[in-house]
Design a protein around this motif. Structure first.
Motif, PDB file in Angstrom:
ATOM      1  N   VAL A  44      48.435 -66.441 -76.855  1.00 34.15           N
ATOM      2  CA  VAL A  44      49.207 -65.599 -75.928  1.00 34.15           C
ATOM      3  C   VAL A  44      50.142 -64.684 -76.714  1.00 34.15           C
ATOM      4  N   MET A  45      50.768 -65.227 -77.743  1.00 32.85           N
ATOM      5  CA  MET A  45      51.650 -64.416 -78.585  1.00 32.85           C
ATOM      6  C   MET A  45      50.876 -63.273 -79.228  1.00 32.85           C
ATOM      7  N   ASP A  46      49.649 -63.568 -79.658  1.00 33.86           N
ATOM      8  CA  ASP A  46      48.818 -62.533 -80.290  1.00 33.86           C
ATOM      9  C   ASP A  46      48.484 -61.419 -79.301  1.00 33.86           C
ATOM     10  N   LEU A  52      52.089 -54.970 -76.643  1.00 29.60           N
ATOM     11  CA  LEU A  52      53.240 -54.168 -77.088  1.00 29.60           C
ATOM     12  C   LEU A  52      52.780 -53.031 -77.988  1.00 29.60           C
ATOM     13  N   ASN A  53      51.754 -53.278 -78.815  1.00 34.93           N
ATOM     14  CA  ASN A  53      51.196 -52.195 -79.643  1.00 34.93           C
ATOM     15  C   ASN A  53      50.589 -51.114 -78.760  1.00 34.93           C
ATOM     16  N   ALA A 216      59.850 -54.134 -71.687  1.00 38.95           N
ATOM     17  CA  ALA A 216      60.970 -55.073 -71.550  1.00 38.95           C
ATOM     18  C   ALA A 216      60.486 -56.424 -71.036  1.00 38.95           C
ATOM     19  N   ILE A 217      59.584 -56.383 -70.020  1.00 36.66           N
ATOM     20  CA  ILE A 217      59.056 -57.643 -69.484  1.00 36.66           C
ATOM     21  C   ILE A 217      58.215 -58.355 -70.536  1.00 36.66           C
ATOM     22  N   ALA A 218      57.358 -57.586 -71.228  1.00 31.88           N
ATOM     23  CA  ALA A 218      56.484 -58.187 -72.245  1.00 31.88           C
ATOM     24  C   ALA A 218      57.303 -58.805 -73.369  1.00 31.88           C
ATOM     25  N   ARG A 219      58.371 -58.109 -73.782  1.00 38.75           N
ATOM     26  CA  ARG A 219      59.211 -58.684 -74.839  1.00 38.75           C
ATOM     27  C   ARG A 219      59.953 -59.931 -74.333  1.00 38.75           C
ATOM     28  N   GLY A 220      60.296 -59.921 -73.019  1.00 37.84           N
ATOM     29  CA  GLY A 220      60.904 -61.110 -72.441  1.00 37.84           C
ATOM     30  C   GLY A 220      59.948 -62.285 -72.461  1.00 37.84           C
ATOM     31  N   VAL A 221      58.674 -62.012 -72.086  1.00 38.39           N
ATOM     32  CA  VAL A 221      57.655 -63.065 -72.137  1.00 38.39           C
ATOM     33  C   VAL A 221      57.455 -63.525 -73.573  1.00 38.39           C
ATOM     34  N   GLN A 222      57.458 -62.560 -74.482  1.00 41.74           N
ATOM     35  CA  GLN A 222      57.303 -62.899 -75.896  1.00 41.74           C
ATOM     36  C   GLN A 222      58.410 -63.852 -76.347  1.00 41.74           C
ATOM     37  N   THR A 223      59.633 -63.570 -75.915  1.00 45.65           N
ATOM     38  CA  THR A 223      60.759 -64.446 -76.251  1.00 45.65           C
ATOM     39  C   THR A 223      60.576 -65.829 -75.634  1.00 45.65           C
ATOM     40  N   ALA A 303      56.033 -71.573 -65.952  1.00 44.91           N
ATOM     41  CA  ALA A 303      55.843 -71.174 -64.553  1.00 44.91           C
ATOM     42  C   ALA A 303      56.433 -69.796 -64.292  1.00 44.91           C
ATOM     43  N   SER A 304      57.514 -69.459 -65.013  1.00 45.08           N
ATOM     44  CA  SER A 304      58.129 -68.137 -64.826  1.00 45.08           C
ATOM     45  C   SER A 304      57.247 -67.027 -65.377  1.00 45.08           C
ATOM     46  N   PHE A 305      56.272 -67.387 -66.236  1.00 43.11           N
ATOM     47  CA  PHE A 305      55.354 -66.379 -66.772  1.00 43.11           C
ATOM     48  C   PHE A 305      54.566 -65.721 -65.649  1.00 43.11           C
ATOM     49  N   ASP A 306      54.238 -66.509 -64.624  1.00 46.69           N
ATOM     50  CA  ASP A 306      53.394 -65.997 -63.539  1.00 46.69           C
ATOM     51  C   ASP A 306      54.037 -64.781 -62.891  1.00 46.69           C
ATOM     52  N   HIS A 307      55.327 -64.875 -62.581  1.00 47.39           N
ATOM     53  CA  HIS A 307      56.043 -63.736 -61.989  1.00 47.39           C
ATOM     54  C   HIS A 307      56.073 -62.557 -62.963  1.00 47.39           C
ATOM     55  N   ASP A 308      56.338 -62.860 -64.238  1.00 48.04           N
ATOM     56  CA  ASP A 308      56.384 -61.790 -65.241  1.00 48.04           C
ATOM     57  C   ASP A 308      55.049 -61.065 -65.332  1.00 48.04           C
ATOM     58  N   MET A 309      53.962 -61.838 -65.340  1.00 50.51           N
ATOM     59  CA  MET A 309      52.641 -61.224 -65.487  1.00 50.51           C
ATOM     60  C   MET A 309      52.270 -60.409 -64.249  1.00 50.51           C
TER      61      MET A 309
END
Length: 580
Positions: A44-46, A52-53, A216-223, A303-309
């Protein structure tokens, strides 16, 4: 009695092995599930990095200076288009002026043609009148030939003007058609270009805002993924604590099989086994509580990833145009407007080439007319002097040459009229050239340059559109892959569903084996001290040691250990805690 002791001894070993096997099954599941979860998190990180790229590529495309230059070129083109009607109107006025100048020259040419007809008549009269005089026969023929020569020059002069008038008429007709077309098309096309340029600027701005939101959301998920990876240490901690419990049973079995343990009677063995069961049950209970708490935090984060995605996919759809815009890219709409403008520019170019041709032809005609005027003046001069010589000869002949003298005098008068017409034409030629230069003021190729700039704009716009669509396609694919990976992650990292139950059963099993009451082994303190120290050294966490000392207090020898050694041990524990 001996048989009973042996049976109890075997039962203890069987109980320890059975519990260890159950714990081994739990340990294997923990190791497998957390390893699998870590692998999924890394994947997922990859894909988040790729997302982000992609966003960075989209942002670069949005910030591309060439695109900004294209917009500036487009605005300049719009201004040039808006200037076309005025330019064509000026050209039409220049053509009218050129036609007017040509008509004025035509009057003087008509006068010259009329003069040449009179001169031919007088020349023929001279020939007839001097028919009886041998010395005038050759002269009359010569002067007639010069008049014919002058007539040819005047007629060629008139032919040049006829050709020029036809070109001017054609250019004026084409220009009038183009001018009428401008009134119908140029304002609408220019307005469409302005609107499209504004839409592109607004759309690019909107895309930039969305790209920043997705980023911003993707970097939040990344964090969150990074913090989840860090939180997965609960799996390693749990695995180690299970191994410590397993090792405790192994050490107990080794102790019973050793010299000190063999000296214990059955009752002491049972009491020691009971304490170890309580110890391992307490360790498992503490471990389960920690596992439930920490794994619950992991599951909550995932579980919070679902909302982010869902937010990322919604924004991705907005960027890629799935919210309604054609192709998700206003640049495509602009292409049709630019193509319409390009058609107008083609007409402009055709009219400009025609006007330029008229201008060049007019300037060439003027040069030919200057040459023709020179030839006509030469003919006039020849006629003048030939008539003058004839007058002189006629004066010597007396009465016989009087009639010829009258005719040649008329020749000189009419030949002089050629000068008047020639002077008028010469005076009118600069006006002809000036009008010709106004017909095609865009000698620097303005219309052609406008066409080239539009062609370049169409190419740049198409390239930018293709680039944007390509980057948005990659972004959409990466967004979809992130969503897939996240959904997989949610399933893989729900540790509480299975692992929590397995660990809880192990804890319950140990508590049931231990029973409600803990045995008193204070009389065995010195005997079990080596076992106590070995078990205590297994621990890598302060929590384990605290639980251990809550069940088996330290003996006097351990309590008297140097403070420095305890401090060093505490430092090691802190270091271990930091690692695990």
């Amino acid at each position: 009695m001996v048989h009973a002791q042996v049976s109890l001894h075997a039962a203890a070993y069987t109980s320890g092995r059975d519990i260890s096997q159950t714990l081994e099954a739990a340990r294997s599941q923990v190791e497998e599930r957390f390893l699998e979860g870590g692998t999924v998190l890394l994947s997922v990180m990859d894909v988040l990095n790729r997302l982000l790229n992609s966003l960075e590529s989209v942002t670069k495309t949005l910030d591309n200076k060439e695109s900004s230059d294209t917009s500036a070129d487009l605005r300049a083109t719009v201004e040039s288009l808006m200037a076309l009607p005025a330019t064509e109107e000026n050209r039409q006025q220049a053509l009218v002026s050129l036609a007017q100048t040509g008509r004025e020259l035509r009057k003087h040419v008509a006068d010259m043609q009329e003069t040449m007809r009179y001169l031919r008549t007088f020349a023929v009269t001279v020939k007839i009148t001097g028919a009886g005089l041998a010395e005038f026969a050759g002269f009359a023929q010569e002067i007639l030939e010069r008049i014919y020569s002058g007539t040819d020059e005047v007629n060629r002069f008139a032919a040049h003007l006829d050709s020029l008038e036809k070109e001017v008429k054609l250019a004026a007709s084409l220009g009038a058609s183009v001018s009428r077309g401008y009134a119908d098309t140029v304002p609408a096309v220019a307005a469409a270009l302005r609107d499209d340029a504004a839409k592109i600027a607004g759309h690019r701005k909107d895309l930039g805002v969305i790209a920043r939101e997705v980023g911003a959301i993707a970097r939040g998920v990344q964090t969150k993924v990074a913090s989840t990876l860090s939180a997965l240490q609960i799996g390693d901690i749990t695995r180690q604590r299970i191994e410590h419990v397993q090792a405790t049973f192994s050490l107990l079995e080794d102790f019973f099989a050793g010299e000190e343990g063999s000296k214990l009677d059955a009752g002491a063995r049972q009491r020691l086994q009971n304490v170890i069961h309580h110890l391992t049950a307490a360790q498992m209970s503490e471990m389960c509580a920690d596992f439930q708490r920490d794994s619950g935090n992991v599951v909550k984060t995932i579980a919070s990833f679902d909302h982010d995605m869902k937010e990322i996919l919604k924004l991705r759809d907005q960027m890629s145009g799935e919210s309604g815009e054609a192709d998700g890219n206003f640049m495509r709409a602009l292409e049709s407007s630019v193509s319409a403008a390009h058609e107008i520019v083609k007409q402009v170019d055709a009219a400009s080439r025609q006007a330029d041709q008229v201008s060049q032809s007019t300037i060439g005609t003027a040069a030919k007319l200057f040459e023709a005027i020179g030839n006509i003046r030469a003919v006039k001069t020849d006629i003048h002097y030939m008539a003058l010589n004839t007058n002189l000869r006629c004066s010597r002949l007396g009465e016989e040459g009087r009639s010829i003298n009258v005719v040649t005098a008329e020749l000189r008068i009419f030949a002089g009229k050629l000068d008047d017409s020639a002077d008028a034409i010469v005076n009118g030629l600069p006006a002809l050239e000036a009008a010709a230069s106004r017909v095609a003021p865009a000698a620097d190729g303005e219309a052609g340059g406008l066409g080239e700039s539009l062609t370049s704009a169409v190419g740049n716009i198409r390239s930018a559109a293709n680039s944007m669509e390509s980057e948005l396609k990659v972004l959409a694919e990466n967004g979809r892959e992130v969503a897939t990976k996240i959904n997989l992650l949610i399933g893989k990292l729900d540790f509480q569903h299975d692992l929590g139950d397995v660990l809880a059963r192990c804890a319950d099993l140990l508590e049931n084996v231990a029973g409600a009451d803990i045995a008193d082994i204070s009389d065995l303190t010195e005997t079990i001290a080596p076992l106590d120290r070995k078990i205590y050294k297994l621990y890598t966490m302060v929590q384990e040691r605290n639980v251990h000392r809550g069940i088996i207090p330290a003996n006097e020898e351990d309590a008297a250990a140097p403070a420095e050694a305890l401090k060093a041990e505490d430092d090691e524990d802190l270091f271990a805690d930091a690692l695990f």
